[in-house]
Design a protein around this motif. Structure first.
Motif, mmCIF file in Angstrom:
data_model
loop_
_atom_site.group_PDB
_atom_site.id
_atom_site.type_symbol
_atom_site.label_atom_id
_atom_site.label_comp_id
_atom_site.label_asym_id
_atom_site.label_seq_id
_atom_site.Cartn_x
_atom_site.Cartn_y
_atom_site.Cartn_z
ATOM 1 N N ALA A 101 0.823 -1.215 0.000
ATOM 2 C CA ALA A 101 0.000 0.000 0.000
ATOM 3 C C ALA A 101 0.856 1.263 0.000
ATOM 4 C CB ALA A 101 -0.926 -0.002 1.214
ATOM 5 N N LEU A 102 2.068 1.152 0.541
ATOM 6 C CA LEU A 102 2.955 2.306 0.644
ATOM 7 C C LEU A 102 3.991 2.362 -0.481
ATOM 8 C CD1 LEU A 102 3.668 2.164 4.492
ATOM 9 C CD2 LEU A 102 2.065 3.674 3.302
ATOM 10 N N ALA A 103 3.901 1.438 -1.420
ATOM 11 C CA ALA A 103 4.930 1.308 -2.462
ATOM 12 C C ALA A 103 5.145 2.586 -3.254
ATOM 13 C CB ALA A 103 4.574 0.164 -3.408
ATOM 14 N N LEU A 104 4.084 3.338 -3.513
ATOM 15 C CA LEU A 104 4.185 4.536 -4.347
ATOM 16 C C LEU A 104 4.298 5.822 -3.512
ATOM 17 C CD1 LEU A 104 1.587 3.689 -7.146
ATOM 18 C CD2 LEU A 104 4.065 3.333 -7.148
ATOM 19 N N ASP A 105 4.645 5.655 -2.225
ATOM 20 C CA ASP A 105 4.761 6.809 -1.322
ATOM 21 C C ASP A 105 3.488 7.662 -1.335
ATOM 22 O OD1 ASP A 105 7.346 6.206 -0.465
ATOM 23 O OD2 ASP A 105 8.245 7.235 -2.169
ATOM 24 N N PRO A 106 2.352 7.057 -1.001
ATOM 25 C CA PRO A 106 1.079 7.797 -1.063
ATOM 26 C C PRO A 106 0.984 8.867 0.019
ATOM 27 C CG PRO A 106 0.749 5.719 0.051
ATOM 28 C CD PRO A 106 2.160 5.697 -0.464
ATOM 29 N N GLU A 107 0.096 9.804 -0.211
ATOM 30 C CA GLU A 107 -0.222 10.832 0.782
ATOM 31 C C GLU A 107 -1.441 10.428 1.602
ATOM 32 O OE1 GLU A 107 -0.398 14.752 -1.227
ATOM 33 O OE2 GLU A 107 0.437 13.648 -2.931
ATOM 34 N N LEU A 108 -2.248 9.538 1.032
ATOM 35 C CA LEU A 108 -3.516 9.121 1.628
ATOM 36 C C LEU A 108 -3.535 7.599 1.726
ATOM 37 C CD1 LEU A 108 -6.485 9.730 2.495
ATOM 38 C CD2 LEU A 108 -7.078 9.707 0.057
ATOM 39 N N LEU A 109 -3.857 7.096 2.921
ATOM 40 C CA LEU A 109 -3.857 5.654 3.146
ATOM 41 C C LEU A 109 -5.210 5.219 3.694
ATOM 42 C CD1 LEU A 109 -2.198 2.977 3.304
ATOM 43 C CD2 LEU A 109 -1.563 3.654 5.632
ATOM 44 N N PHE A 110 -5.787 4.168 3.081
ATOM 45 C CA PHE A 110 -7.046 3.586 3.543
ATOM 46 C C PHE A 110 -6.744 2.254 4.243
ATOM 47 C CE2 PHE A 110 -8.187 6.255 -0.050
ATOM 48 C CZ PHE A 110 -9.328 6.909 0.389
ATOM 49 N N LEU A 111 -7.289 2.081 5.445
ATOM 50 C CA LEU A 111 -7.095 0.857 6.213
ATOM 51 C C LEU A 111 -8.451 0.220 6.495
ATOM 52 C CD1 LEU A 111 -4.545 2.162 8.912
ATOM 53 C CD2 LEU A 111 -4.022 1.032 6.733
ATOM 54 N N ASP A 112 -8.661 -0.984 5.980
ATOM 55 C CA ASP A 112 -9.924 -1.696 6.189
ATOM 56 C C ASP A 112 -9.696 -2.817 7.198
ATOM 57 O OD1 ASP A 112 -12.448 -2.723 6.052
ATOM 58 O OD2 ASP A 112 -12.278 -3.506 4.007
ATOM 59 N N SER A 121 3.665 9.517 10.918
ATOM 60 C CA SER A 121 4.534 10.638 11.237
ATOM 61 C C SER A 121 5.656 10.788 10.217
ATOM 62 C CB SER A 121 5.133 10.435 12.636
ATOM 63 O OG SER A 121 6.034 11.469 12.959
ATOM 64 N N GLU A 122 6.290 9.669 9.850
ATOM 65 C CA GLU A 122 7.437 9.714 8.944
ATOM 66 C C GLU A 122 7.045 10.090 7.521
ATOM 67 O OE1 GLU A 122 9.260 5.900 9.254
ATOM 68 O OE2 GLU A 122 10.313 6.374 11.139
ATOM 69 N N MET A 123 5.857 9.646 7.081
ATOM 70 C CA MET A 123 5.452 9.848 5.698
ATOM 71 C C MET A 123 4.398 10.945 5.537
ATOM 72 S SD MET A 123 5.279 5.877 4.356
ATOM 73 C CE MET A 123 5.191 6.373 2.624
ATOM 74 N N ASP A 124 4.020 11.592 6.648
ATOM 75 C CA ASP A 124 3.025 12.671 6.612
ATOM 76 C C ASP A 124 1.721 12.190 5.973
ATOM 77 O OD1 ASP A 124 2.020 15.212 7.067
ATOM 78 O OD2 ASP A 124 2.762 16.009 5.167
ATOM 79 N N LEU A 125 1.230 11.049 6.447
ATOM 80 C CA LEU A 125 0.054 10.411 5.873
ATOM 81 C C LEU A 125 -1.243 10.971 6.451
ATOM 82 C CD1 LEU A 125 1.237 6.686 6.051
ATOM 83 C CD2 LEU A 125 0.874 7.982 3.943
ATOM 84 N N THR A 126 -2.260 10.982 5.613
ATOM 85 C CA THR A 126 -3.648 11.134 6.041
ATOM 86 C C THR A 126 -4.259 9.749 5.944
ATOM 87 O OG1 THR A 126 -3.755 13.392 5.187
ATOM 88 C CG2 THR A 126 -5.859 12.260 5.574
ATOM 89 N N ILE A 127 -4.952 9.306 6.989
ATOM 90 C CA ILE A 127 -5.421 7.919 7.028
ATOM 91 C C ILE A 127 -6.928 7.864 7.274
ATOM 92 C CG2 ILE A 127 -5.255 5.707 8.254
ATOM 93 C CD1 ILE A 127 -2.347 6.422 8.919
ATOM 94 N N VAL A 128 -7.599 7.051 6.475
ATOM 95 C CA VAL A 128 -9.020 6.751 6.660
ATOM 96 C C VAL A 128 -9.121 5.278 7.026
ATOM 97 C CG1 VAL A 128 -11.316 6.707 5.639
ATOM 98 C CG2 VAL A 128 -9.675 8.469 4.942
ATOM 99 N N MET A 129 -9.748 4.986 8.150
ATOM 100 C CA MET A 129 -9.772 3.615 8.665
ATOM 101 C C MET A 129 -11.194 3.171 8.977
ATOM 102 S SD MET A 129 -7.722 2.093 11.997
ATOM 103 C CE MET A 129 -8.472 3.244 13.169
#
Length: 267
Positions: free
Chosen positions: A157-168, A191-199
């Motif tokens: 999920a992080l392979a492309l260095d995303p800004e937005l991550l979805f966790l199901d 914190s390290e990747m400055d992610l926004t996460i929707v879970m």
């Protein structure tokens, strides 16, 4: 006033399958740097809403915008949106016929712009980020434990260095120790990747440990959003039942309200 950038904006969303109404006038904003958890009862439309955010389904009415654009608009801009997003599916959803290495390499190879040497280096970096040792790269998913499957799926999920991550349901099926370790990993990566996460999760420990805000999906709408403490005190049949086991913890007078771990500043 909210000063953080709005990453996902849902307005007036309606979803209908035949005569069955799933969503009716859903409105929700998700801001840069936060972890927002979507909760709701069975059949409340959580998965459908998640799929609409991902651009896998279109709402009957209303709009979903990610980074200011609709994810279902098939264009170069839409492809850019998808490259800026990553998804950890429930149970990992690794391709059983591919090795750990090839599962993580898949989104990188789909770019058709990277050499195999660069792909190899990037895959090993991502595996290291999720604490998967190099000797496991050649293994098949069937040889992995449940916790390792989650970590490999997260690396993909992080392979492309995303800004937005979805966790199901990211910790579903994990024992308490592995679940706690996975939560710590997500917080570190955020914190390290400055992610926004929707879970989406039903696990209370995961929800409390990770959530900056919670959005409650009930009665075909997002009935409210707020911190864990705020939602725990909400007088609604679903939340009263959902938070029953921990509700007393938020009734203490000296309890300090949960605050944003990053970004959005409210006043």
């Amino acid at each position: 006033m909210i000063t953080a950038e709005c990453i996902i904006e849902i307005k007036g969303l309606h979803t209908r399958f035949g005569d069955h109404v799933v969503h009716k006038d859903v409105n929700l904003s998700i801001y840069h740097g936060e972890i927002l958890t979507l909760i709701g009862g069975s059949g409340s439309g959580k998965t459908t809403l998640l799929r609409q955010m991902l651009g896998l389904e279109k709402p009957t009415q209303g709009s979903v915008k990610i980074f200011g654009s609709a994810p279902t608009n098939l264009s170069l801009q839409q492809k850019s949106i998808r490259s800026r997003s990553g998804v950890l599916f429930q149970q990992g959803a690794l391709f059983s016929a591919l090795t750990v290495f090839d599962n993580v390499a898949l989104p990188l190879r789909e770019l058709h712009t990277l050499s195999e040497n660069m792909i190899r280096d990037l895959v090993m970096i991502k595996l290291n980020m999720v604490a998967i040792e190099p000797e496991h790269a050649s293994k098949m998913p069937s040889a992995l434990s449940g916790g390792m499957i989650k970590r490999v799926a997260l690396a993909r999920a992080l392979a492309l260095d995303p800004e937005l991550l979805f966790l199901d349901e990211p910790t579903a099926g994990l024992d308490p120790e592995l679940s706690e370790s996975f939560v710590e990993l997500v917080l570190t990566l955020r914190s390290e990747m400055d992610l926004t996460i929707v879970m989406v999760t039903h696990d209370l420990d995961t929800l409390v440990a990770l959530s900056d805000r919670i959005a409650v999906l009930a009665d075909q709408q997002v009935v409210t959003t707020g911190t864990v403490a705020e939602i725990c005190r909400l007088q609604h049949p679903f939340t009263t039942s959902f938070f029953k086991s921990i509700r007393h913890k938020f009734d203490q007078k000296d309890y300090s309200e949960q605050t944003w771990k990053t970004a959005p500043t409210l006043s």
